[in-house]
Design a protein around this motif. Structure first.
Motif, PDB file in Angstrom:
ATOM      1  N   UNK A 192      28.069  40.223  -4.286  1.00  0.00           N
ATOM      2  CA  UNK A 192      28.421  39.167  -5.229  1.00  0.00           C
ATOM      3  C   UNK A 192      28.901  37.916  -4.488  1.00  0.00           C
ATOM      4  N   UNK A 193      29.617  38.121  -3.389  1.00  0.00           N
ATOM      5  CA  UNK A 193      30.074  36.986  -2.591  1.00  0.00           C
ATOM      6  C   UNK A 193      28.888  36.218  -2.019  1.00  0.00           C
ATOM      7  N   UNK A 194      27.898  36.945  -1.526  1.00  0.00           N
ATOM      8  CA  UNK A 194      26.721  36.275  -0.964  1.00  0.00           C
ATOM      9  C   UNK A 194      25.983  35.470  -2.032  1.00  0.00           C
ATOM     10  N   UNK A 195      25.916  36.024  -3.229  1.00  0.00           N
ATOM     11  CA  UNK A 195      25.265  35.287  -4.314  1.00  0.00           C
ATOM     12  C   UNK A 195      26.075  34.030  -4.635  1.00  0.00           C
ATOM     13  N   UNK A 196      27.407  34.192  -4.686  1.00  0.00           N
ATOM     14  CA  UNK A 196      28.272  33.036  -4.948  1.00  0.00           C
ATOM     15  C   UNK A 196      28.108  31.988  -3.851  1.00  0.00           C
ATOM     16  N   UNK A 197      28.036  32.459  -2.612  1.00  0.00           N
ATOM     17  CA  UNK A 197      27.832  31.541  -1.488  1.00  0.00           C
ATOM     18  C   UNK A 197      26.491  30.794  -1.636  1.00  0.00           C
ATOM     19  N   UNK A 198      25.458  31.531  -2.034  1.00  0.00           N
ATOM     20  CA  UNK A 198      24.134  30.932  -2.230  1.00  0.00           C
ATOM     21  C   UNK A 198      24.214  29.784  -3.247  1.00  0.00           C
ATOM     22  N   UNK A 199      24.885  30.058  -4.365  1.00  0.00           N
ATOM     23  CA  UNK A 199      25.017  29.014  -5.393  1.00  0.00           C
ATOM     24  C   UNK A 199      25.826  27.828  -4.867  1.00  0.00           C
ATOM     25  N   UNK A 200      26.893  28.115  -4.163  1.00  0.00           N
ATOM     26  CA  UNK A 200      27.758  27.043  -3.658  1.00  0.00           C
ATOM     27  C   UNK A 200      26.991  26.125  -2.704  1.00  0.00           C
ATOM     28  N   UNK A 201      26.255  26.736  -1.794  1.00  0.00           N
ATOM     29  CA  UNK A 201      25.532  25.939  -0.797  1.00  0.00           C
ATOM     30  C   UNK A 201      24.449  25.070  -1.416  1.00  0.00           C
ATOM     31  N   UNK A 202      24.055  25.415  -2.640  1.00  0.00           N
ATOM     32  CA  UNK A 202      23.035  24.632  -3.323  1.00  0.00           C
ATOM     33  C   UNK A 202      23.614  23.727  -4.411  1.00  0.00           C
ATOM     34  N   UNK A 203      24.935  23.616  -4.411  1.00  0.00           N
ATOM     35  CA  UNK A 203      25.589  22.698  -5.324  1.00  0.00           C
ATOM     36  C   UNK A 203      25.774  23.220  -6.735  1.00  0.00           C
ATOM     37  N   UNK A 204      25.483  24.512  -6.959  1.00  0.00           N
ATOM     38  CA  UNK A 204      25.676  25.112  -8.289  1.00  0.00           C
ATOM     39  C   UNK A 204      27.098  25.678  -8.338  1.00  0.00           C
ATOM     40  N   UNK A 205      28.076  24.800  -8.429  1.00  0.00           N
ATOM     41  CA  UNK A 205      29.474  25.201  -8.272  1.00  0.00           C
ATOM     42  C   UNK A 205      30.003  26.047  -9.427  1.00  0.00           C
ATOM     43  N   UNK A 206      29.531  25.787 -10.634  1.00  0.00           N
ATOM     44  CA  UNK A 206      29.963  26.607 -11.773  1.00  0.00           C
ATOM     45  C   UNK A 206      29.488  28.043 -11.591  1.00  0.00           C
ATOM     46  N   UNK A 207      28.211  28.202 -11.233  1.00  0.00           N
ATOM     47  CA  UNK A 207      27.662  29.544 -11.011  1.00  0.00           C
ATOM     48  C   UNK A 207      28.374  30.231  -9.849  1.00  0.00           C
ATOM     49  N   UNK A 208      28.689  29.472  -8.811  1.00  0.00           N
ATOM     50  CA  UNK A 208      29.379  30.045  -7.660  1.00  0.00           C
ATOM     51  C   UNK A 208      30.765  30.548  -8.057  1.00  0.00           C
ATOM     52  N   UNK A 209      31.491  29.741  -8.821  1.00  0.00           N
ATOM     53  CA  UNK A 209      32.836  30.130  -9.249  1.00  0.00           C
ATOM     54  C   UNK A 209      32.788  31.362 -10.154  1.00  0.00           C
ATOM     55  N   UNK A 210      31.807  31.403 -11.054  1.00  0.00           N
ATOM     56  CA  UNK A 210      31.698  32.540 -11.973  1.00  0.00           C
ATOM     57  C   UNK A 210      31.355  33.828 -11.223  1.00  0.00           C
ATOM     58  N   UNK A 211      30.473  33.705 -10.238  1.00  0.00           N
ATOM     59  CA  UNK A 211      30.102  34.904  -9.479  1.00  0.00           C
ATOM     60  C   UNK A 211      31.273  35.390  -8.640  1.00  0.00           C
TER      61      UNK A 211
END
Length: 282
Positions: free
Chosen positions: A195-214
């Protein structure tokens, strides 16, 4: 005179040739038929379930998985209702696993669970099911490639976790439970790290809401897992990017409270690509 004798002796030969030819042809066909039968000969024909099982065990002990599989399958088909059939299905799952046939091994376990839900060997089958799903996704290839198992498809990790967890709950006194508990501890963090890796993936692509939720999923679903520190760091960074000061401060406070000496921060977490395997399973 000589030619006359020869001529006379040839007459019956011509009259008897069709009979001799027919006999020769029949013999040839019989031999060919016997040869074809030999190729399909089954030396275990007529063997008892006990004989088949003893031979299967001997073959398995020698590492002859194909031969062992054939004997165990023969028990299932010839003696489907005896005690040997039950044990054969257990051993068939093990043999397939050892031979690298994981799908067949899992299929054998599923059949066993459906046919014998209250069998005394259920704890072992749950343990074996956990092992089959545990190994490919977590240890072998990671040790070779340096890839974090949590970066892989989590389906196998979750299936392994479910099997081990069922074993622990249903059979707390089983001899397989202590090892299952250790593996569950590892799996919890491996799944959380996914789940952290998925959150990291979203964060690095600027999808901060998705990153925070994951990242929040890690905190709520895997409380106490070591991966929670990384998840909190991503939450803090994501809320900061979104300008959500209150949520950022809350996440920051939780991070400092639970990990006062933590060394993980946004820079180290999002640039660190090292693999993670806390128990170094083999």
């Amino acid at each position: 005179m000589i030619f006359r004798i020869a001529a006379l002796s040839n007459r019956p030969a011509r009259r008897g040739w069709p009979l001799r030819a027919a006999i020769a042809l029949s013999v040839a066909l019989f031999v060919a038929g016997c040869s074809g039968t030999d190729t399909k000969y089954d030396k275990t024909a007529g063997w008892s379930a006990e004989q088949l099982y003893a031979d299967a065990k001997a073959e398995a002990d020698a590492g002859a998985w194909t031969e062992a599989r054939e004997r165990l399958t023969a028990i299932e088909s010839r003696y489907p209702f005896g005690v040997y059939a039950q044990q054969a299905l257990i051993d068939l799952a093990y043999v397939n696993w050892k031979d690298g046939e994981n799908e067949q091994a899992l299929a054998a376990i599923d059949r066993f669970q459906q046919m014998y839900p209250n069998h005394p060997g259920t704890d072992y089958m749950l343990y074996l099911k956990g092992l089959i799903n545990f190994t490919p996704a977590s240890a072998f290839m990671s040790n070779l490639t340096g890839q974090d198992p949590a970066e892989r498809d989590p389906k196998g990790l979750r299936a392994s976790y479910d099997a081990f967890n069922e074993l622990i709950k249903r059979y707390p006194s089983s001899k397989y439970t202590p090892d299952a508990e250790k593996r569950v501890t590892w799996l919890v963090n491996a799944i959380a790290m996914n789940e952290v890796y998925v959150a990291r993936y979203y964060y690095e692509r600027g999808a901060y809401v998705a990153a925070a939720n994951r990242a929040q999923t890690v905190i709520t679903d895997f409380e106490g897992a070591p991966a929670s520190e990384e998840a909190l760091v991503i939450m803090v960074a994501s809320y900061d990017k979104l300008g959500l000061t209150d949520l950022k401060d809350d996440a920051q406070r939780v991070l400092k409270t639970n990990y006062p000496n933590g060394t993980v921060n946004e820079q180290t977490l999002l640039t660190d690509k090292s693999w993670w395997n806390p128990f170094s399973w083999k």
